[in-house]
Design an enzyme around this catalytic site. Structure first.
Site, short mmCIF file in Angstrom:
data_model
loop_
_atom_site.label_atom_id
_atom_site.label_comp_id
_atom_site.label_asym_id
_atom_site.label_seq_id
_atom_site.Cartn_x
_atom_site.Cartn_y
_atom_site.Cartn_z
N ASP A 1 7.04 3.93 3.23
CA ASP A 1 7.24 4.94 4.27
C ASP A 1 8.75 5.00 4.58
O ASP A 1 9.51 5.61 3.83
CB ASP A 1 6.37 4.55 5.46
CG ASP A 1 6.28 5.61 6.54
OD1 ASP A 1 6.31 6.80 6.20
OD2 ASP A 1 6.18 5.25 7.73
N ASP B 1 -4.87 1.52 7.17
CA ASP B 1 -5.57 1.60 8.45
C ASP B 1 -4.87 2.49 9.45
O ASP B 1 -3.70 2.87 9.29
CB ASP B 1 -5.66 0.20 9.08
CG ASP B 1 -4.33 -0.23 9.69
OD1 ASP B 1 -3.30 -0.16 8.98
OD2 ASP B 1 -4.30 -0.60 10.87
N ARG C 1 -9.99 0.79 6.80
CA ARG C 1 -9.50 0.13 5.57
C ARG C 1 -10.55 0.10 4.46
O ARG C 1 -10.22 0.05 3.28
CB ARG C 1 -9.09 -1.32 5.88
CG ARG C 1 -7.86 -1.45 6.76
CD ARG C 1 -7.37 -2.89 6.72
NE ARG C 1 -6.51 -3.23 7.84
CZ ARG C 1 -5.19 -3.02 7.86
NH1 ARG C 1 -4.59 -2.48 6.83
NH2 ARG C 1 -4.48 -3.37 8.91
N PHE D 1 -0.26 11.11 7.65
CA PHE D 1 -0.76 9.76 7.90
C PHE D 1 -2.07 9.56 7.14
O PHE D 1 -3.04 10.29 7.35
CB PHE D 1 -0.95 9.49 9.40
CG PHE D 1 -1.03 8.03 9.67
CD1 PHE D 1 0.12 7.26 9.78
CD2 PHE D 1 -2.26 7.40 9.77
CE1 PHE D 1 0.05 5.89 9.98
CE2 PHE D 1 -2.34 6.02 9.98
CZ PHE D 1 -1.18 5.28 10.09
N ASP E 1 0.82 -1.21 0.00
CA ASP E 1 0.00 0.00 0.00
C ASP E 1 0.86 1.26 0.00
O ASP E 1 0.62 2.18 -0.77
CB ASP E 1 -0.98 0.00 1.20
CG ASP E 1 -0.31 -0.23 2.54
OD1 ASP E 1 0.92 -0.46 2.59
OD2 ASP E 1 -1.01 -0.19 3.57
P1 IMP Z 1 7.76 1.18 6.16
O1 IMP Z 1 8.34 -0.15 6.51
O2 IMP Z 1 8.12 2.24 7.16
O3 IMP Z 1 8.03 1.62 4.75
O4 IMP Z 1 6.22 1.07 6.39
C1 IMP Z 1 5.35 0.56 5.54
C2 IMP Z 1 4.14 0.11 6.31
O5 IMP Z 1 3.77 1.05 7.35
C3 IMP Z 1 2.99 0.04 5.35
O6 IMP Z 1 2.85 -1.26 4.89
C4 IMP Z 1 1.83 0.49 6.22
O7 IMP Z 1 1.25 -0.63 6.83
C5 IMP Z 1 2.40 1.34 7.32
N1 IMP Z 1 2.21 2.79 7.05
C6 IMP Z 1 3.16 3.70 6.80
N2 IMP Z 1 2.63 4.92 6.59
C7 IMP Z 1 1.29 4.77 6.72
C8 IMP Z 1 0.18 5.67 6.60
O8 IMP Z 1 0.30 6.88 6.31
N3 IMP Z 1 -1.05 5.13 6.80
C9 IMP Z 1 -1.25 3.81 7.09
N4 IMP Z 1 -0.25 2.93 7.19
C10 IMP Z 1 1.02 3.41 7.02
MG MG Z 2 0.96 -2.41 5.89
#
Ligand code: IMP
Ligand code: MG
Length: 183
Positions: free
Chosen positions: A109, A165, A171, A158, A106
């Site tokens: 980040d 979610d 969701r 966010f 999705d």
């Molecule tokens: P990363 O490992 O920090 O890149 O995080 C990715 C995961 O964090 C995604 O699969 C999401 O589940 C969650 N995530 C990061 N940012 C958001 C957001 O703005 N809304 C909802 N979920 C997020």
């Molecule tokens: Mg996720």
């Protein structure tokens, strides 16, 4: 989020704009995958479920046969910040050896989730491994991960809805919204 106030949802990307962008995105991927007898699409649970379901129906329009599987990873820590450690809680059961494979999530980040998942899948020796995310928040990146296909690049907010979610909620919303506790 401030527990005393009702969170506010501010629309960021509406359903129709998501659909338009997805059609372009799948068109590009289908072009790159053209001639393949099978494309294995792997979604990261849970956030990718709606994105993946819509993409799958677009691949059908492009006559690209799919095998669909899911993996689940989780990062330690609570709330909107993660501690930086990622572990796998469910592996795929489909073989991707010598298969043209697309990993889907999705949102990108910090990049840790996709880096972990891509590294894990690469060890299974797919003939090609491409990565695709609906949303990219480049300002938040901690590890230098670059997705091959990105739906939308967004600022550091966010976001919920369309599979994403906050504490398990929102969701099912058809639009992508910014979750804020400002009145
Ligand atoms: P990363 O490992 O920090 O890149 O995080 C990715 C995961 O964090 C995604 O699969 C999401 O589940 C969650 N995530 C990061 N940012 C958001 C957001 O703005 N809304 C909802 N979920 C997020
Ligand atoms: Mg996720």
């Amino acid at each position: 989020m401030n527990g005393h106030r009702q969170p506010t949802l501010m629309p960021l990307i509406v359903e129709r704009d998501i659909k338009t962008r997805l059609a372009q995105l799948v068109g590009e991927i289908a072009e790159e995958a053209s001639g393949q007898q099978l494309v294995v699409v792997i979604g990261l649970l849970k956030g990718s479920f709606m994105f993946l379901a819509d993409m799958a129906r677009l691949f059908y329009i492009h006559s690209i046969p799919l095998a669909i599987d899911f993996m689940m990873v989780s990062s330690y820590g609570a709330g909107t910040e993660s501690s930086g450690r990622v572990e796998m809680t469910r592996d795929i059961t489909t073989s991707i050896e010598n298969q043209w494979t697309l990993l889907v999530d999705d949102i990108l980040d910090t990049g840790r989730t996709m880096e972990f998942a891509e590294h894990h899948l690469r060890q299974k020796r797919p003939s090609k491994l491409k990565t695709c995310v609906l949303l990219d928040k480049p300002d938040r990146r901690v590890v230098p991960f670059h997705a091959d296909y990105v739906g939308f690049t967004i600022p550091d907010e966010f976001v919920v809805g369309y599979g994403l979610d906050h504490n398990g909620r929102y969701r099912e919303l058809p639009n992508l919204s910014v979750l804020s506790d400002k009145p």
